[in-house]
Design a protein around this motif. Structure first.
Motif, PDB file in Angstrom:
ATOM      1  N   CYS A  50      -3.196  55.901  32.584  1.00  0.00           N
ATOM      2  CA  CYS A  50      -2.825  55.811  31.166  1.00  0.00           C
ATOM      3  C   CYS A  50      -1.407  56.343  30.957  1.00  0.00           C
ATOM      4  O   CYS A  50      -1.013  57.337  31.576  1.00  0.00           O
ATOM      5  CB  CYS A  50      -3.820  56.614  30.337  1.00  0.00           C
ATOM      6  SG  CYS A  50      -3.555  56.529  28.549  1.00  0.00           S
ATOM      7  N   ASP A  52      -0.251  58.086  28.731  1.00  0.00           N
ATOM      8  CA  ASP A  52      -0.255  59.424  28.109  1.00  0.00           C
ATOM      9  C   ASP A  52       0.600  60.390  28.935  1.00  0.00           C
ATOM     10  O   ASP A  52       0.423  60.512  30.147  1.00  0.00           O
ATOM     11  CB  ASP A  52      -1.703  59.929  28.043  1.00  0.00           C
ATOM     12  CG  ASP A  52      -1.837  61.173  27.183  1.00  0.00           C
ATOM     13  OD1 ASP A  52      -0.895  61.986  27.139  1.00  0.00           O
ATOM     14  OD2 ASP A  52      -2.897  61.337  26.564  1.00  0.00           O
ATOM     15  N   ALA A  79      -5.318  53.587  28.520  1.00  0.00           N
ATOM     16  CA  ALA A  79      -6.540  54.070  29.166  1.00  0.00           C
ATOM     17  C   ALA A  79      -6.509  53.928  30.690  1.00  0.00           C
ATOM     18  O   ALA A  79      -7.502  54.216  31.354  1.00  0.00           O
ATOM     19  CB  ALA A  79      -7.782  53.388  28.591  1.00  0.00           C
ATOM     20  N   HIS A 109      -8.655  58.872  32.502  1.00  0.00           N
ATOM     21  CA  HIS A 109      -8.537  60.336  32.404  1.00  0.00           C
ATOM     22  C   HIS A 109      -9.363  60.873  31.256  1.00  0.00           C
ATOM     23  O   HIS A 109      -9.742  60.140  30.331  1.00  0.00           O
ATOM     24  CB  HIS A 109      -7.070  60.755  32.253  1.00  0.00           C
ATOM     25  CG  HIS A 109      -6.435  60.404  30.946  1.00  0.00           C
ATOM     26  ND1 HIS A 109      -5.911  61.339  30.075  1.00  0.00           N
ATOM     27  CD2 HIS A 109      -6.242  59.203  30.330  1.00  0.00           C
ATOM     28  CE1 HIS A 109      -5.414  60.735  29.012  1.00  0.00           C
ATOM     29  NE2 HIS A 109      -5.594  59.441  29.135  1.00  0.00           N
ATOM     30  N   CYS A 134      -9.041  60.805  26.839  1.00  0.00           N
ATOM     31  CA  CYS A 134      -8.088  59.735  26.619  1.00  0.00           C
ATOM     32  C   CYS A 134      -8.175  59.210  25.184  1.00  0.00           C
ATOM     33  O   CYS A 134      -9.233  58.710  24.781  1.00  0.00           O
ATOM     34  CB  CYS A 134      -8.347  58.620  27.619  1.00  0.00           C
ATOM     35  SG  CYS A 134      -7.376  57.120  27.394  1.00  0.00           S
ATOM     36  N   GLY A 135      -7.081  59.308  24.445  1.00  0.00           N
ATOM     37  CA  GLY A 135      -7.078  58.904  23.055  1.00  0.00           C
ATOM     38  C   GLY A 135      -7.427  57.438  22.855  1.00  0.00           C
ATOM     39  O   GLY A 135      -8.123  57.085  21.896  1.00  0.00           O
ATOM     40  N   ASN A 320      -2.307  58.069  23.070  1.00  0.00           N
ATOM     41  CA  ASN A 320      -2.810  57.166  24.091  1.00  0.00           C
ATOM     42  C   ASN A 320      -4.205  57.584  24.484  1.00  0.00           C
ATOM     43  O   ASN A 320      -4.565  57.608  25.578  1.00  0.00           O
ATOM     44  CB  ASN A 320      -1.867  57.162  25.297  1.00  0.00           C
ATOM     45  CG  ASN A 320      -0.576  56.490  24.930  1.00  0.00           C
ATOM     46  OD1 ASN A 320      -0.571  55.486  24.222  1.00  0.00           O
ATOM     47  ND2 ASN A 320       0.533  57.055  25.394  1.00  0.00           N
TER      48      ASN A 320
END
Ligand SMILES: [Zn+2]
Length: 320
Positions: A50, A52, A79, A109, A134-135, A320
């Motif tokens: 991801c 992020d 993701a 994650h 993970c957002g 993210n």
């Protein structure tokens, strides 16, 4: 500090029994690949993780692998899904050194807060609050849970500016029963994302295009509170050679890591080791500097009473 880290260490090891700190993963995996003829000169590394920023810190998994192998072709979108697709893999495989090899890391994650809650992460500069990680996966889960529309996979073209997230929603929709029946929905969500990503990887990676060997390492990346080192839970480690059966080296990797499926938390000496290593690494190697602070030592008030979905009030639109 040791009490907080010890608690996080225990929760991670109970949930992901064969997980190890990322520096151990990098060392053992690199040694294994070196023994099989993979070198920095003849190998191209790619990561499907991801975007992020917490996955791309100086002392985190993909960055350490990048330094070990020299460069990184980024395959991952939201993701950690390898949205660069067959075209991306085609370009990547064309960049391999003559008679060389590929090494691909794929990993969704999941964050863990200082209080041991999965799906949350205390980000630098956001004192007293935790964001999601993970957002993207959690936002997709929340969207479906709240009755949001599930896009038809055939019509993703209707979302030209958010097709990655819409694709993830469409894929997760069929897995909601499994996720929502689990004891820990955030952990199961991450396992389902791993399954989705692994399936995608195997559809786009063709070892027949590679002159040498193709190594695939898959697992779940656990983002722990700073300055504790992140963990990685290896779930697949395979090596393909053109025209030959694949070689499964996951069992050997786990043995070399000292993993044995034992969920018994390791005592404080392990926590001390982690802390000492992390602090020494911060001083010696990290050009960006890492602020040593513990944030979100208690859940946000708006999260305490929510049992069904602890993220309903979370602002996740821009993460993210
Ligand atoms: Zn993410």
């Amino acid at each position: 500090l040791l009490l907080v880290f010890g608690h996080v260490d225990i929760v991670v090891r109970e949930t992901f029994p064969d997980s190890r700190v990322v520096s151990d993963i990098v060392e053992v995996v690199t040694n294994e690949l070196n023994s099989r003829g993979f070198t920095a000169d003849n190998t191209l590394f790619s990561a499907s993780v991801c975007p992020d920023e917490i996955n791309h810190a100086y002392n985190n998994l993909s960055q350490m692998f990048t330094r070990a192998w020299g460069e990184c072709f980024q395959m991952g979108g939201l993701a950690g899904v390898p949205f660069s697709g067959q075209t991306g893999f085609g370009a990547f495989s064309a960049h391999v050194p003559t008679d060389g090899n590929l090494f691909i890391l794929y990993a969704p994650h999941i964050g863990i807060s200082p209080t041991g809650e999965f799906g949350l992460y205390a980000r630098a500069g956001q004192d007293n609050t935790c964001g999601t990680a993970c957002g993207s996966a959690i936002a997709a889960h929340k969207h479906i849970t709240n009755g949001g529309s599930v896009p038809d996979f055939a019509h993703l073209g209707e979302y030209p500016h958010d097709y990655q997230q819409q694709w993830i929603i469409s894929k997760l929709a069929g897995r909601m029963d499994v996720i929502n029946k689990a004891d820990n929905k955030m952990v199961e969500l991450t396992k389902q994302m791993y399954s989705i990503i692994e399936d995608f990887i195997h559809h786009i990676v063709s070892s027949d295009q590679i002159p040498g060997s193709t190594a695939l390492l898959g697992g779940i990346h656990i983002n722990t509170p700073s300055p504790l080192e992140d963990f990685f839970w290896p779930l697949s480690f395979e090596i393909y050679n053109r025209g030959a059966p694949k070689v499964d080296v996951l069992h050997k990797l786990r043995r070399d890591l000292g993993a044995n499926g034992n969920s018994t938390p390791i005592a404080s000496d392990m926590v001390t080791k982690l802390l000492v290593r992390t602090l020494s690494t911060m001083q010696d190697d990290d050009p960006d500097g890492v602020t040593m602070s513990l944030k979100c030592t208690s859940p946000r008030p708006d999260r305490v009473e929510e049992e069904e979905c602890p993220f309903t009030d979370e602002k996740i639109d821009d993460e993210n």
